[in-house]
Structures are given as C-alpha cells and as structure tokens.
Write an enzyme that holds these catalytic residues in place. Sequence first.
Site, PDB file in Angstrom:
ATOM      1  CE1 TYR A 158      30.292  42.017   1.260  1.00 23.06           C
ATOM      2  CE2 TYR A 158      28.872  43.992   1.418  1.00 23.06           C
ATOM      3  CZ  TYR A 158      29.032  42.640   1.098  1.00 23.06           C
ATOM      4  OH  TYR A 158      28.144  42.301   0.239  1.00 23.06           O
ATOM      5  CG  ASP A 289      26.019  49.754   9.919  1.00 21.78           C
ATOM      6  OD1 ASP A 289      26.484  48.605   9.065  1.00 21.78           O
ATOM      7  OD2 ASP A 289      25.266  49.454  10.787  1.00 21.78           O
TER       8      ASP A 289
END
Length: 326
Positions: A158, A289
């Site tokens: 992403y 993350d």
Amino acid sequence: MYDINYHQEELKDKTFLVTGGAGFIGSNLVEYLLKYGAGKVRVLDNFSTGSMRNLENFKDHPAFELIEGDIRNIEVCRTAVEGIDYVSHQAALGSVPRSINDPATSNDVNISGHLNMLLASRDAQVKRFVYAASSSTYGDHPELPKIEEKIGKPLSPYAVTKYVNELYAQVFSSTYNFHTIGLRYFNVFGPRQNPAGPYAAVIPLFIEAALKAVAPVINGDGETSRDFTFVENAVQANVKAMLLPELTNSTVLNIAYGERTTLNELWKRIAGVCEIDIQPVYREERKGDVKHSLAAIDKAASIINYQPHVSVLEGISISLQWYKEN
C-alpha cells in the site's frame, strides 16, 4: 458538522468531481460541497468499498450526479471529468493488511487508476487536481514529527502505491505542466467510516466495542501512536487545496491534527466518553505497520491556510453520537 463555512461564495457555480465519493472521506466532502452551494458535484465510484447508503441524503439534490464506474477504465475517467473544474481524487483501495494479502489489486486500483485520473484530468484541463496521498509514504523514516521532504523506505505494498502516486504527480508537473496537490492523510476518522470487515480502521472498531461494552482488540502493546485526524479537517484541506488560486508545481501536504495519541490513550478516551471500564485484549503487532506517527502541518498551513479546527476528543464525541444514531 461543518459549522464553519470556508468557501460558500467561492463554491457557487463551480463544478466538482469526487472519485470514491461513496466512501468515507469522499462522502463527507460531497456533503460539504452540496451544503455550501457548489454548482455541480459529480461522484465516480464502483462501490467496491463505498456504500450507496453514504449518498442517500444527496441523491435528490439538483446539483448531485453519480457515475457508477471504475477508475481502472480510462474511458470512464474521461467521461467523469467532462465539464469539471476541480477534481478530488479519493478513490483507492486502502489498508496495509489488504495490500499485503492482495498486492496486485491494490497496485491496479491505486497506481493504474491514479494514472488514468491524471491523464483524463490533464486532457480535460481541469483547474485543480487534488488527490489522497498517505502518511504511509514515510515508511521507516524515524524522525518525528514527519516532514514532507523526508521519507524512508515503504513498509507495505500500500505504501508503495501511494508513493508512486506522488512520483507520477511530480512527473506530470515537470513534463506536462499539470500541477497537483497530494494530501498525506494521517489516520482520518469520523462519521460514515465503516467498522465492519477485515480491514476496518481502529477508531470505528473501538467505538463499536465501546457502544457494545465489549473489550477492543489492540495489535501490539498499545503504545503504537498515531496522529488521528477528524474528517472535517480533511474536508477543509480538500476544499482549500482545490480552490487554491495559483500553483506553480506539484506538492504534497501533511493533513493531520498535529497531536500524537497511543492506542491505549485512545481507548481510554473513548471508554471515558462512554463511561465504561473495560480493558483491551492485546495480540501481536501487524506486519507493515509504522510504530509511531506525528505530522508537522506547517507546510499545509502556509500553502493552503490549513487550520484543523476539530480536536481528537471533539471528533470522538461527534463520531460516537453519529454511530449511536446510525
């Protein structure tokens, strides 16, 4: 929401396209533009993640138009920008975990779709193209607060797609003299954000848990921190960026509140507003993350006069009320 009228006179008779307008941020932007007198607000959405429910209140508005279509189809993009002055390109496949599970689709939507919208908007000579960038672009760069000119290596597919969006924007600026503004969102939250599904964001999940009086799940030890940003601040940034009278090159701007909140602190705030005392359930951290995130918003303040008016706590209260009613 939207008690502050930034641009009522300036919106009059102007035409806007919001891609992904049935989604969370997009539908809040559509609401603002229609409320304050835009001449036309056209939405392009394929409803893969957006919802028709988000558009129910607007479908009978005389200035509202809807095109159901996919940004991966260049002809759909060209049709969508016909007669449009300003484009807010919000359509994308979000979520780091989603991109890890299916990088190919994230690439097709976020990169090929973005390129299609740039091409169509350039050829239609729209006055301003604003697009949803992402704080994920900062990757592994350790410095806080995050400054637009200092980024690290991306940590997920992403993040790669959102960085490529910025690279294409730079190339369109230098090669075609088509200047754009990318808004690097930092964990936007608020009404219409979907708490359902495997890729739901943390705040709607926490709010849902609080309203049901059940324990939320936290990935990691809860000391991961984010610069949570209420959606009205993101709407303000989009409107001000689209109506910026002059732009001589492509740029990216951090859109955040400028305050860091850990997940543990976030749950305490939400639980406090709901007057419950429930401890979270902790599990392992997610892949991809970033551990900490905090934005410097000086550049956005300087270029588009961005002033985030709604704090995290105020935004939580507004969001809780919306979820209770919906």
